[in-house]
Design a protein around this motif. Structure first.
Motif, PDB file in Angstrom:
ATOM      1  N   CYS A  92     -50.056 -33.534  40.764  1.00  0.00           N
ATOM      2  CA  CYS A  92     -50.896 -34.618  40.246  1.00  0.00           C
ATOM      3  C   CYS A  92     -50.670 -34.782  38.745  1.00  0.00           C
ATOM      4  CB  CYS A  92     -52.360 -34.356  40.566  1.00  0.00           C
ATOM      5  SG  CYS A  92     -53.395 -35.795  40.274  1.00  0.00           S
ATOM      6  N   LYS A  93     -49.555 -35.431  38.406  1.00  0.00           N
ATOM      7  CA  LYS A  93     -49.212 -35.699  37.017  1.00  0.00           C
ATOM      8  C   LYS A  93     -48.758 -37.154  36.925  1.00  0.00           C
ATOM      9  CE  LYS A  93     -48.357 -31.114  35.536  1.00  0.00           C
ATOM     10  NZ  LYS A  93     -49.608 -30.526  35.697  1.00  0.00           N
ATOM     11  N   GLY A  94     -49.061 -37.801  35.816  1.00  0.00           N
ATOM     12  CA  GLY A  94     -48.617 -39.174  35.592  1.00  0.00           C
ATOM     13  C   GLY A  94     -49.004 -40.101  36.724  1.00  0.00           C
ATOM     14  N   PRO A  95     -48.063 -40.939  37.173  1.00  0.00           N
ATOM     15  CA  PRO A  95     -48.390 -41.894  38.245  1.00  0.00           C
ATOM     16  C   PRO A  95     -48.612 -41.219  39.592  1.00  0.00           C
ATOM     17  CG  PRO A  95     -46.049 -41.977  37.755  1.00  0.00           C
ATOM     18  CD  PRO A  95     -46.679 -41.087  36.715  1.00  0.00           C
ATOM     19  N   TYR A  96     -48.196 -39.949  39.709  1.00  0.00           N
ATOM     20  CA  TYR A  96     -48.377 -39.217  40.956  1.00  0.00           C
ATOM     21  C   TYR A  96     -49.845 -38.878  41.212  1.00  0.00           C
ATOM     22  CZ  TYR A  96     -43.341 -38.912  41.124  1.00  0.00           C
ATOM     23  OH  TYR A  96     -42.012 -39.236  41.182  1.00  0.00           O
ATOM     24  N   CYS A  97     -50.717 -39.114  40.255  1.00  0.00           N
ATOM     25  CA  CYS A  97     -52.158 -38.954  40.473  1.00  0.00           C
ATOM     26  C   CYS A  97     -52.741 -40.145  41.238  1.00  0.00           C
ATOM     27  CB  CYS A  97     -52.889 -38.808  39.139  1.00  0.00           C
ATOM     28  SG  CYS A  97     -52.572 -37.241  38.328  1.00  0.00           S
ATOM     29  N   TYR A  98     -51.994 -41.253  41.250  1.00  0.00           N
ATOM     30  CA  TYR A  98     -52.489 -42.482  41.881  1.00  0.00           C
ATOM     31  C   TYR A  98     -51.775 -42.793  43.189  1.00  0.00           C
ATOM     32  CZ  TYR A  98     -54.000 -42.739  37.078  1.00  0.00           C
ATOM     33  OH  TYR A  98     -54.537 -42.428  35.865  1.00  0.00           O
ATOM     34  N   THR A  99     -50.527 -42.401  43.287  1.00  0.00           N
ATOM     35  CA  THR A  99     -49.747 -42.610  44.505  1.00  0.00           C
ATOM     36  C   THR A  99     -48.715 -41.490  44.618  1.00  0.00           C
ATOM     37  OG1 THR A  99     -48.221 -44.083  45.688  1.00  0.00           O
ATOM     38  CG2 THR A  99     -48.178 -44.194  43.278  1.00  0.00           C
ATOM     39  N   ARG A 100     -48.410 -41.120  45.860  1.00  0.00           N
ATOM     40  CA  ARG A 100     -47.426 -40.059  46.069  1.00  0.00           C
ATOM     41  C   ARG A 100     -45.992 -40.583  45.929  1.00  0.00           C
ATOM     42  NH1 ARG A 100     -50.893 -39.214  50.623  1.00  0.00           N
ATOM     43  NH2 ARG A 100     -49.184 -39.821  52.009  1.00  0.00           N
ATOM     44  N   THR A 101     -45.821 -41.903  45.925  1.00  0.00           N
ATOM     45  CA  THR A 101     -44.479 -42.483  45.873  1.00  0.00           C
ATOM     46  C   THR A 101     -44.388 -43.593  44.821  1.00  0.00           C
ATOM     47  OG1 THR A 101     -45.080 -44.006  47.651  1.00  0.00           O
ATOM     48  CG2 THR A 101     -43.984 -41.951  48.290  1.00  0.00           C
ATOM     49  N   PRO A 102     -44.590 -43.269  43.555  1.00  0.00           N
ATOM     50  CA  PRO A 102     -44.574 -44.327  42.540  1.00  0.00           C
ATOM     51  C   PRO A 102     -43.209 -44.990  42.357  1.00  0.00           C
ATOM     52  CG  PRO A 102     -44.701 -42.184  41.486  1.00  0.00           C
ATOM     53  CD  PRO A 102     -44.855 -41.956  42.961  1.00  0.00           C
ATOM     54  N   THR A 103     -42.123 -44.266  42.551  1.00  0.00           N
ATOM     55  CA  THR A 103     -40.807 -44.890  42.411  1.00  0.00           C
ATOM     56  C   THR A 103     -40.596 -45.923  43.508  1.00  0.00           C
ATOM     57  OG1 THR A 103     -39.921 -42.878  41.412  1.00  0.00           O
ATOM     58  CG2 THR A 103     -38.322 -44.455  42.262  1.00  0.00           C
ATOM     59  N   ASN A 104     -41.048 -45.617  44.719  1.00  0.00           N
ATOM     60  CA  ASN A 104     -40.933 -46.578  45.816  1.00  0.00           C
ATOM     61  C   ASN A 104     -41.754 -47.836  45.515  1.00  0.00           C
ATOM     62  OD1 ASN A 104     -39.944 -47.228  48.528  1.00  0.00           O
ATOM     63  ND2 ASN A 104     -42.101 -47.146  49.069  1.00  0.00           N
ATOM     64  N   PHE A 105     -42.962 -47.658  45.005  1.00  0.00           N
ATOM     65  CA  PHE A 105     -43.772 -48.823  44.636  1.00  0.00           C
ATOM     66  C   PHE A 105     -43.099 -49.610  43.509  1.00  0.00           C
ATOM     67  CE2 PHE A 105     -47.367 -46.724  46.757  1.00  0.00           C
ATOM     68  CZ  PHE A 105     -47.820 -47.802  47.495  1.00  0.00           C
ATOM     69  N   GLY A 106     -42.537 -48.896  42.551  1.00  0.00           N
ATOM     70  CA  GLY A 106     -41.848 -49.563  41.453  1.00  0.00           C
ATOM     71  C   GLY A 106     -40.667 -50.380  41.948  1.00  0.00           C
ATOM     72  N   LEU A 107     -39.884 -49.808  42.856  1.00  0.00           N
ATOM     73  CA  LEU A 107     -38.743 -50.521  43.419  1.00  0.00           C
ATOM     74  C   LEU A 107     -39.204 -51.749  44.204  1.00  0.00           C
ATOM     75  CD1 LEU A 107     -35.705 -50.669  43.898  1.00  0.00           C
ATOM     76  CD2 LEU A 107     -36.025 -49.137  45.856  1.00  0.00           C
ATOM     77  N   PHE A 108     -40.261 -51.587  44.983  1.00  0.00           N
ATOM     78  CA  PHE A 108     -40.814 -52.718  45.736  1.00  0.00           C
ATOM     79  C   PHE A 108     -41.208 -53.846  44.785  1.00  0.00           C
ATOM     80  CE2 PHE A 108     -44.858 -54.717  47.080  1.00  0.00           C
ATOM     81  CZ  PHE A 108     -44.366 -55.505  48.119  1.00  0.00           C
ATOM     82  N   PHE A 109     -41.963 -53.526  43.753  1.00  0.00           N
ATOM     83  CA  PHE A 109     -42.417 -54.561  42.832  1.00  0.00           C
ATOM     84  C   PHE A 109     -41.267 -55.129  41.999  1.00  0.00           C
ATOM     85  CE2 PHE A 109     -46.666 -52.605  43.515  1.00  0.00           C
ATOM     86  CZ  PHE A 109     -47.270 -53.736  44.047  1.00  0.00           C
ATOM     87  N   LEU A 110     -40.268 -54.319  41.697  1.00  0.00           N
ATOM     88  CA  LEU A 110     -39.109 -54.805  40.954  1.00  0.00           C
ATOM     89  C   LEU A 110     -38.370 -55.887  41.749  1.00  0.00           C
ATOM     90  CD1 LEU A 110     -37.389 -54.293  38.356  1.00  0.00           C
ATOM     91  CD2 LEU A 110     -36.018 -52.764  39.759  1.00  0.00           C
ATOM     92  N   LYS A 158     -51.742 -34.308  49.359  1.00  0.00           N
ATOM     93  CA  LYS A 158     -51.741 -35.493  50.221  1.00  0.00           C
ATOM     94  C   LYS A 158     -53.153 -35.936  50.566  1.00  0.00           C
ATOM     95  CE  LYS A 158     -49.071 -35.860  53.751  1.00  0.00           C
ATOM     96  NZ  LYS A 158     -48.279 -35.651  54.962  1.00  0.00           N
ATOM     97  N   LYS A 159     -54.056 -34.987  50.728  1.00  0.00           N
ATOM     98  CA  LYS A 159     -55.453 -35.324  51.016  1.00  0.00           C
ATOM     99  C   LYS A 159     -56.112 -35.963  49.797  1.00  0.00           C
ATOM    100  CE  LYS A 159     -56.163 -31.640  54.392  1.00  0.00           C
ATOM    101  NZ  LYS A 159     -56.801 -30.349  54.627  1.00  0.00           N
ATOM    102  N   LYS A 160     -55.744 -35.479  48.629  1.00  0.00           N
ATOM    103  CA  LYS A 160     -56.340 -35.981  47.387  1.00  0.00           C
ATOM    104  C   LYS A 160     -55.796 -37.361  47.005  1.00  0.00           C
ATOM    105  CE  LYS A 160     -57.037 -34.665  42.566  1.00  0.00           C
ATOM    106  NZ  LYS A 160     -56.793 -33.652  41.535  1.00  0.00           N
ATOM    107  N   VAL A 161     -54.491 -37.544  47.128  1.00  0.00           N
ATOM    108  CA  VAL A 161     -53.850 -38.814  46.782  1.00  0.00           C
ATOM    109  C   VAL A 161     -53.389 -39.452  48.094  1.00  0.00           C
ATOM    110  CG1 VAL A 161     -51.994 -39.903  45.477  1.00  0.00           C
ATOM    111  CG2 VAL A 161     -53.112 -37.868  44.567  1.00  0.00           C
ATOM    112  N   LYS A 162     -54.173 -40.395  48.573  1.00  0.00           N
ATOM    113  CA  LYS A 162     -53.980 -40.958  49.913  1.00  0.00           C
ATOM    114  C   LYS A 162     -52.758 -41.860  50.037  1.00  0.00           C
ATOM    115  CE  LYS A 162     -57.674 -39.309  51.858  1.00  0.00           C
ATOM    116  NZ  LYS A 162     -57.582 -38.270  52.818  1.00  0.00           N
ATOM    117  N   PHE A 163     -52.446 -42.633  49.016  1.00  0.00           N
ATOM    118  CA  PHE A 163     -51.421 -43.665  49.184  1.00  0.00           C
ATOM    119  C   PHE A 163     -50.155 -43.296  48.464  1.00  0.00           C
ATOM    120  CE2 PHE A 163     -49.968 -48.162  48.897  1.00  0.00           C
ATOM    121  CZ  PHE A 163     -49.989 -48.410  50.229  1.00  0.00           C
TER     122      PHE A 163
END
Length: 163
Positions: A92-110, A158-163
């Motif tokens: 749970c550091k940086g964007p990993y506190c909000y989502t387990r896959t921030p790079t995937n979300f970034g690529l999607f939005f890019l 995974k329980k703590k960060v659902k998405f």
């Protein structure tokens, strides 16, 4: 270094290779579906908006923010300290506190931002399909590898960060 230490290093490298291999396939699927969507848009040009300036502005903002998210996620993951005791807080550091896959979300939005910039309907559809495909197949595989590698701390994360 003793024999046990060498075996442990090999196991860590093996898991890391498996994770990177899985993610590479995920990114490859984005690329293939990007090309398919772009091809459809070339042959069947359906515009998203009558006012291209609106989609251009929104798309550029999304591209800038998603680029920031990808760099933030990559920088954070490279600083992951797995040499010490692994806990939920390790992940749970940086964007990993909000989502387990921030790079995937970034690529999607890019890619979505790019589709909006060029006002391409089929590319938006291909981007959404890519995201769902990656989430259901490749990221599920990645998480199984990480559960195998880190065990209970990753399951609790995974329980703590659902998405």
């Amino acid at each position: 270094m003793d024999n046990f230490g060498l075996q442990e290093d090999k196991a860590v490298k093996h898991h890391k290779t498996k994770v990177h291999h899985t993610l590479a396939h995920s990114y490859y699927s984005y690329f293939i579906l990007f090309l398919i969507g772009l091809s459809f848009d070339l042959f069947f040009p359906i515009k998203i908006s009558i006012h291209p300036a609106i989609t251009l502005g929104i798309g550029m903002i999304i591209i800038i923010l998603s680029t920031f998210l990808i760099f933030w996620a990559q920088r954070t993951s490279h600083r992951l300290d797995i040499k010490k005791e692994i806990t939920v807080e390790t992940f749970c550091k940086g964007p990993y506190c909000y989502t387990r896959t921030p790079t995937n979300f970034g690529l999607f939005f890019l890619v979505l931002g790019f589709a909006l910039v060029i006002n391409a309907f089929f590319l938006v559809i291909a981007t959404i399909i890519s995201f769902v495909f990656a989430k259901l197949i490749f990221l599920k595989q990645q998480e199984a590898i990480l559960v195998e590698k880190y065990g209970t701390p990753y399951i609790e994360y995974k329980k703590k960060v659902k998405f």
